[in-house]
Motif scaffolding. Structure first.
Motif, PDB file in Angstrom:
ATOM      1  N   SER A 137      26.536  47.929  -8.703  1.00  0.00           N
ATOM      2  CA  SER A 137      27.578  47.316  -7.896  1.00  0.00           C
ATOM      3  C   SER A 137      28.098  48.191  -6.769  1.00  0.00           C
ATOM      4  O   SER A 137      29.067  47.872  -6.126  1.00  0.00           O
ATOM      5  CB  SER A 137      28.674  46.922  -8.842  1.00  0.00           C
ATOM      6  N   MET A 138      27.425  49.317  -6.542  1.00  0.00           N
ATOM      7  CA  MET A 138      27.840  50.170  -5.431  1.00  0.00           C
ATOM      8  C   MET A 138      26.901  49.939  -4.250  1.00  0.00           C
ATOM      9  O   MET A 138      25.683  49.946  -4.401  1.00  0.00           O
ATOM     10  CB  MET A 138      27.771  51.655  -5.821  1.00  0.00           C
ATOM     11  N   CYS A 139      27.475  49.737  -3.093  1.00  0.00           N
ATOM     12  CA  CYS A 139      26.673  49.513  -1.891  1.00  0.00           C
ATOM     13  C   CYS A 139      26.722  50.758  -1.025  1.00  0.00           C
ATOM     14  O   CYS A 139      27.774  51.105  -0.502  1.00  0.00           O
ATOM     15  CB  CYS A 139      27.219  48.310  -1.125  1.00  0.00           C
ATOM     16  N   PRO A 140      25.609  51.495  -0.875  1.00  0.00           N
ATOM     17  CA  PRO A 140      25.614  52.748  -0.128  1.00  0.00           C
ATOM     18  C   PRO A 140      26.127  52.597   1.298  1.00  0.00           C
ATOM     19  O   PRO A 140      26.683  53.520   1.860  1.00  0.00           O
ATOM     20  CB  PRO A 140      24.140  53.168  -0.128  1.00  0.00           C
ATOM     21  N   GLY A 141      25.911  51.414   1.891  1.00  0.00           N
ATOM     22  CA  GLY A 141      26.315  51.230   3.277  1.00  0.00           C
ATOM     23  C   GLY A 141      27.779  50.899   3.448  1.00  0.00           C
ATOM     24  O   GLY A 141      28.259  50.779   4.571  1.00  0.00           O
ATOM     25  N   ASN A 142      28.505  50.741   2.364  1.00  0.00           N
ATOM     26  CA  ASN A 142      29.913  50.385   2.425  1.00  0.00           C
ATOM     27  C   ASN A 142      30.769  51.570   1.991  1.00  0.00           C
ATOM     28  O   ASN A 142      30.796  51.919   0.809  1.00  0.00           O
ATOM     29  CB  ASN A 142      30.172  49.174   1.520  1.00  0.00           C
ATOM     30  N   PRO A 143      31.484  52.198   2.904  1.00  0.00           N
ATOM     31  CA  PRO A 143      32.278  53.378   2.555  1.00  0.00           C
ATOM     32  C   PRO A 143      33.327  53.109   1.476  1.00  0.00           C
ATOM     33  O   PRO A 143      33.624  53.992   0.674  1.00  0.00           O
ATOM     34  CB  PRO A 143      32.958  53.748   3.887  1.00  0.00           C
ATOM     35  N   LYS A 144      33.859  51.892   1.435  1.00  0.00           N
ATOM     36  CA  LYS A 144      34.892  51.591   0.434  1.00  0.00           C
ATOM     37  C   LYS A 144      34.343  51.679  -0.979  1.00  0.00           C
ATOM     38  O   LYS A 144      35.039  52.111  -1.897  1.00  0.00           O
ATOM     39  CB  LYS A 144      35.478  50.196   0.672  1.00  0.00           C
ATOM     40  N   THR A 145      33.095  51.267  -1.161  1.00  0.00           N
ATOM     41  CA  THR A 145      32.539  51.351  -2.499  1.00  0.00           C
ATOM     42  C   THR A 145      32.319  52.801  -2.904  1.00  0.00           C
ATOM     43  O   THR A 145      32.418  53.152  -4.072  1.00  0.00           O
ATOM     44  CB  THR A 145      31.220  50.564  -2.599  1.00  0.00           C
ATOM     45  N   GLY A 146      32.025  53.638  -1.939  1.00  0.00           N
ATOM     46  CA  GLY A 146      31.919  55.066  -2.221  1.00  0.00           C
ATOM     47  C   GLY A 146      33.255  55.640  -2.646  1.00  0.00           C
ATOM     48  O   GLY A 146      33.350  56.425  -3.599  1.00  0.00           O
ATOM     49  N   LEU A 147      34.311  55.243  -1.946  1.00  0.00           N
ATOM     50  CA  LEU A 147      35.674  55.671  -2.286  1.00  0.00           C
ATOM     51  C   LEU A 147      36.018  55.216  -3.694  1.00  0.00           C
ATOM     52  O   LEU A 147      36.535  55.993  -4.511  1.00  0.00           O
ATOM     53  CB  LEU A 147      36.661  55.074  -1.280  1.00  0.00           C
ATOM     54  N   LEU A 148      35.725  53.959  -3.995  1.00  0.00           N
ATOM     55  CA  LEU A 148      36.011  53.410  -5.317  1.00  0.00           C
ATOM     56  C   LEU A 148      35.248  54.164  -6.394  1.00  0.00           C
ATOM     57  O   LEU A 148      35.796  54.497  -7.448  1.00  0.00           O
ATOM     58  CB  LEU A 148      35.641  51.924  -5.348  1.00  0.00           C
ATOM     59  N   PHE A 149      33.976  54.460  -6.119  1.00  0.00           N
ATOM     60  CA  PHE A 149      33.148  55.122  -7.126  1.00  0.00           C
ATOM     61  C   PHE A 149      33.663  56.518  -7.450  1.00  0.00           C
ATOM     62  O   PHE A 149      33.632  56.948  -8.605  1.00  0.00           O
ATOM     63  CB  PHE A 149      31.700  55.182  -6.638  1.00  0.00           C
ATOM     64  N   VAL A 150      34.152  57.215  -6.438  1.00  0.00           N
ATOM     65  CA  VAL A 150      34.740  58.535  -6.675  1.00  0.00           C
ATOM     66  C   VAL A 150      35.946  58.416  -7.600  1.00  0.00           C
ATOM     67  O   VAL A 150      36.112  59.189  -8.557  1.00  0.00           O
ATOM     68  CB  VAL A 150      35.158  59.197  -5.343  1.00  0.00           C
ATOM     69  N   ILE A 151      36.804  57.431  -7.345  1.00  0.00           N
ATOM     70  CA  ILE A 151      38.011  57.245  -8.162  1.00  0.00           C
ATOM     71  C   ILE A 151      37.646  56.867  -9.591  1.00  0.00           C
ATOM     72  O   ILE A 151      38.207  57.408 -10.557  1.00  0.00           O
ATOM     73  CB  ILE A 151      38.922  56.176  -7.534  1.00  0.00           C
TER      74      ILE A 151
END
Length: 262
Positions: A137-151
């Motif tokens: 469910s993480m999309c590499p091209g979407n910065p918000k999903t990266g932010l969410l994944f870190v949290i």
């Protein structure tokens, strides 16, 4: 049908919402008054009153309604489906939803999951196999999903619950300061405490008896359904150049979660 994978992937990209019941029910809050369980005779009568073509059309309308909601990661309430789409077909609710669920699974590679049995709230999750090496469910091209994944990673590694200042300090180390407007995310605190919470990826809860008032984060219901804890652990392992087994407790929880989802 040939576009199945592409459509499903697009759905997962656009997927990236609790603050309180008031936020979750951000439309008209009439509880579940729009739906009462029909009797078997009412169901049978409805099946006789509506043609297969009419029911097919209603199923398609329900699928479209849920997909539109999911674009914004808005949890879907049964009462909204009945009130805004199914309407006079209420007695056929179960029939229509079963068929809609089959369409989500067979055509889009998605699964309609009830995350709140009391209030009958649903989300769509991606059933397609993740690309090797990419977290679910993480999309590499979407910065918000990266932010969410870190949290989500911070919360998982800290035992499932973490004070908000720990999250803010972690993000600050990554040059994402909640006190400043971010070039990519804008108001970071609003994205995290409102958008991710509304989408049910995070829970943002008050800590009782704290002065000044403090909050803590937990994984939300959508994260529990969509995000692989093993992928989170592998992500953390890569950051620290360690094997996932290095964190015994987290590894045990991750492997347990993987087996229970199969």
């Amino acid at each position: 049908m040939s576009q199945r994978k592409r459509v499903a992937h697009a759905g997962s990209q656009n997927r990236v919402p609790r603050v309180s019941r008031q936020v979750v029910l951000d439309e008209d809050d009439d509880g579940d008054a729009s739906y009462t369980q029909p009797t078997s005779s009412q169901v049978q009568k409805a099946r006789e009153n509506y043609t297969p073509v009419q029911v097919d059309r209603k199923v398609a309308e329900v699928v479209q309604f849920i997909l539109i909601k999911d674009q914004k990661k808005i949890p879907i309430r049964r009462t909204d489906i009945v009130k805004h789409v199914i309407k006079e077909y209420k007695a056929l609710y179960q029939d229509i939803m079963k068929r809609a669920d089959r369409i989500f699974e067979q055509v889009f590679g998605l699964k309609l999951v009830e995350i709140d049995a009391k209030n009958h709230i649903y989300i769509l999750i991606n059933k397609l196999q993740p690309v090797p090496g990419e977290p679910i469910s993480m999309c590499p091209g979407n910065p918000k999903t990266g932010l969410l994944f870190v949290i989500l990673s911070v919360i998982f590694m800290k035992g499932g619950t973490v004070k908000e200042n720990v999250v803010w300090n972690t993000l600050k180390k990554l040059r994402v300061d909640v006190g400043e407007k971010h070039e990519e995310f804008g108001d970071v605190k609003k994205v995290v405490t409102e958008e991710f919470v509304r989408q049910k990826y995070l829970e943002y809860l008050r800590i009782p008896h704290t002065e000044p008032l403090e909050h803590e984060f937990r994984w939300g219901q959508r994260a529990e359904k969509e995000v692989s804890k093993m992928k989170v652990l592998e992500f953390v392992g890569e950051l620290h150049s360690q094997e996932p087994q290095s964190w015994t407790q987290q590894y045990r929880e991750a492997t347990s979660g993987e087996s229970s989802q199969r």
